[in-house]
Design an enzyme around this catalytic site. Structure first.
Site, PDB file in Angstrom:
ATOM      1  N   SER A 146      86.777  -9.736  -0.119  1.00 50.84           N
ATOM      2  CA  SER A 146      85.477 -10.057   0.993  1.00 50.84           C
ATOM      3  C   SER A 146      85.840  -9.011   1.965  1.00 50.84           C
ATOM      4  CB  SER A 146      85.493 -11.504   1.400  1.00 50.84           C
ATOM      5  OG  SER A 146      85.153 -12.173   0.362  1.00 50.84           O
TER       6      SER A 146
ATOM      7  N   GLN B 157      94.265 -11.800  -2.238  1.00 51.10           N
ATOM      8  CA  GLN B 157      93.087 -11.465  -3.025  1.00 51.10           C
ATOM      9  C   GLN B 157      92.299 -10.707  -1.754  1.00 51.10           C
ATOM     10  OE1 GLN B 157      89.743 -14.110  -3.589  1.00 51.10           O
ATOM     11  NE2 GLN B 157      89.245 -13.167  -5.475  1.00 51.10           N
TER      12      GLN B 157
ATOM     13  N   GLU C 125      88.585 -17.878 -10.537  1.00 48.82           N
ATOM     14  CA  GLU C 125      88.882 -18.545  -9.130  1.00 48.82           C
ATOM     15  C   GLU C 125      87.719 -19.721  -9.086  1.00 48.82           C
ATOM     16  OE1 GLU C 125      88.352 -17.091  -4.632  1.00 48.82           O
ATOM     17  OE2 GLU C 125      86.948 -15.973  -6.002  1.00 48.82           O
TER      18      GLU C 125
ATOM     19  N   GLU D 115      75.529 -20.740  -1.679  1.00 51.10           N
ATOM     20  CA  GLU D 115      74.091 -19.956  -1.923  1.00 51.10           C
ATOM     21  C   GLU D 115      74.058 -19.193  -3.166  1.00 51.10           C
ATOM     22  OE1 GLU D 115      74.273 -21.450   2.118  1.00 51.10           O
ATOM     23  OE2 GLU D 115      75.599 -20.090   0.882  1.00 51.10           O
TER      24      GLU D 115
ATOM     25  N   SER E 289      93.587 -15.265   2.317  1.00 50.25           N
ATOM     26  CA  SER E 289      94.601 -16.081   2.288  1.00 50.25           C
ATOM     27  C   SER E 289      96.027 -15.688   2.131  1.00 50.25           C
ATOM     28  CB  SER E 289      94.452 -17.361   1.132  1.00 50.25           C
ATOM     29  OG  SER E 289      93.265 -18.093   1.651  1.00 50.25           O
TER      30      SER E 289
END
Length: 386
Positions: free
Chosen positions: A108, A105, A223, A356, A140
């Site tokens: 980020s 993926q 996810e 968060e 990952s």
């Protein structure tokens, strides 16, 4: 509704092969991979809860090792199913499910972790394809993956959520560079991925140009369920390891530890039952924001449980099994040392959406509380301070 038990039994009795991959391909073609998928795509169009019957009947046969291909199964596949073209679904789903092609993926970024929509990786039109340039992080299995799900910015003149497009990235394409990121555990389970003028043909675009955020939400919702919503028996998983320690070693017991032990048991059981409810809802449709609550509970419990385990074990809990730098492929909370569990659990509140961010989703989309004031959702992305 098809009789999946009869179909699974007939398949098992009629399929004789010593080749595990051949067995898995045949299982996919028989519609017994994921029965709720359409016929021809590994399924039978049956209710999702019928999968447990198939898995029971085919127990002991070759496995696709779901933990190893979890990103493909839990994130890429449902996104391809909902947003992919017929050609994309036909091309990718079978080798994804059999485990012949691993997925990672590419979401980020160093400057856009929690604020995923603020990402800076660019995709620029080039004839019948796109040129991708940017950097991704915390990826990952990038060092093993054949394909990646990728979110990139195609229009910096639009507000950040509206200028994104979703792609399938060929991890073998020129310009893709993967570098390891060593973790607290000593391993490099994650990677940095640098994309330098990587060419992707337009048939690797998933969804419409500029609709990447909508496609990405499908990935993110799935996810979170895949990370925190796995089926466990009562007393299974990390809480089971802790209770086994408590029962087997009277020397670790104290009144204060017992209070915390009981609190954790109750919280783990509540999380397990909530996860079961989310899976039932998932059987009737797509995952919603409730999956964020399941993932949040998993992250917090993993850290609290492993922390208490380490405290109870004392000095023995600090004996980490192996600090060797190596390329890990599995997150193994149950099969590794207490120190590994404690160190690795630190990442659970970051991966799959930070705690968060998940608190915000739960507050706004589940509880209906007023949203936080935001000033960056209507401004063109190129005008945002960075």
């Amino acid at each position: 509704m098809p009789d999946v038990r009869a179909l699974a039994r007939a398949f098992r009795s009629s399929t004789a092969t010593d080749d595990p991959q051949a067995f898995l391909r045949a299982r996919f073609d028989a519609g017994l991979a994921w029965v709720h998928y359409p016929e021809g795509l590994g399924g039978l169009g049956a209710p999702r809860d019928q999968q447990a019957i198939v898995d029971e009947e085919l127990a002991g046969t070759p496995s696709n090792d779901p933990r190893r291909i979890g990103i493909g199964l839990g994130m890429a596949a449902p996104t391809l199913l909902k947003h992919g073209t017929p050609a994309q679904r036909e091309r990718f789903l079978r080798p994804l499910w059999t485990g012949e092609e691993l997925w990672c993926q590419l979401f980020s970024e160093p400057g856009a972790g929690s604020d995923l929509a603020g990402l800076a990786t660019r995709a620029v039109r080039d004839g019948d394809g796109w040129r991708i340039t940017g950097q991704k992080v915390w990826t990952s299995l990038a060092h093993r993956a054949r394909w990646a799900i990728l979110l990139a910015r195609t229009d910096p003149g639009l507000p950040k959520h509206r200028g994104l497009t979703y792609f399938v990235c060929d991890m073998t394409a020129p310009g893709v560079e993967v570098r390891p990121l060593r973790q607290l555990t000593g391993e490099a389970e994650f990677n940095e991925v640098f994309l330098t003028d990587v060419f992707l043909p337009d048939d690797l675009r998933l969804g419409e140009v500029g609709e990447g955020w909508s496609v990405a939400r499908t990935t993110l919702m799935n996810e979170r369920v895949s990370i925190g919503g796995g089926a466990l028996p009562r007393g299974g998983g990390l809480i089971g390891i802790l209770t086994d320690l408590w029962k087997s070693d009277p020397g670790v017991r104290s009144a204060a530890a017992q209070d915390e032990m009981i609190r954790l048991w109750v919280a783990a059981e509540a999380a397990r039952l909530t996860g079961a409810r989310v899976r039932q809802q998932l059987a009737a449709g797509e995952p919603g924001p409730e999956g964020s609550a399941v993932k949040l509970a998993f992250a917090e419990l993993a850290q609290r449980i492993t922390g208490l385990e380490l405290e109870l074990r004392g000095a023995d809990g600090l004996r980490h099994d192996d600090w060797t730098m190596r390329r890990g492929e599995l997150v193994d909370f149950e099969g590794r040392s207490p120190t590994y569990r404690w160190l690795r659990a630190k990442g659970t509140s970051i991966e799959g959406g930070t705690s968060e961010i998940l608190h915000n989703i739960i507050a706004e989309r589940v509880l209906g509380l007023p949203a936080e004031p935001r000033t960056d959702t209507t401004v063109p992305w190129r005008e945002l301070p960075r």
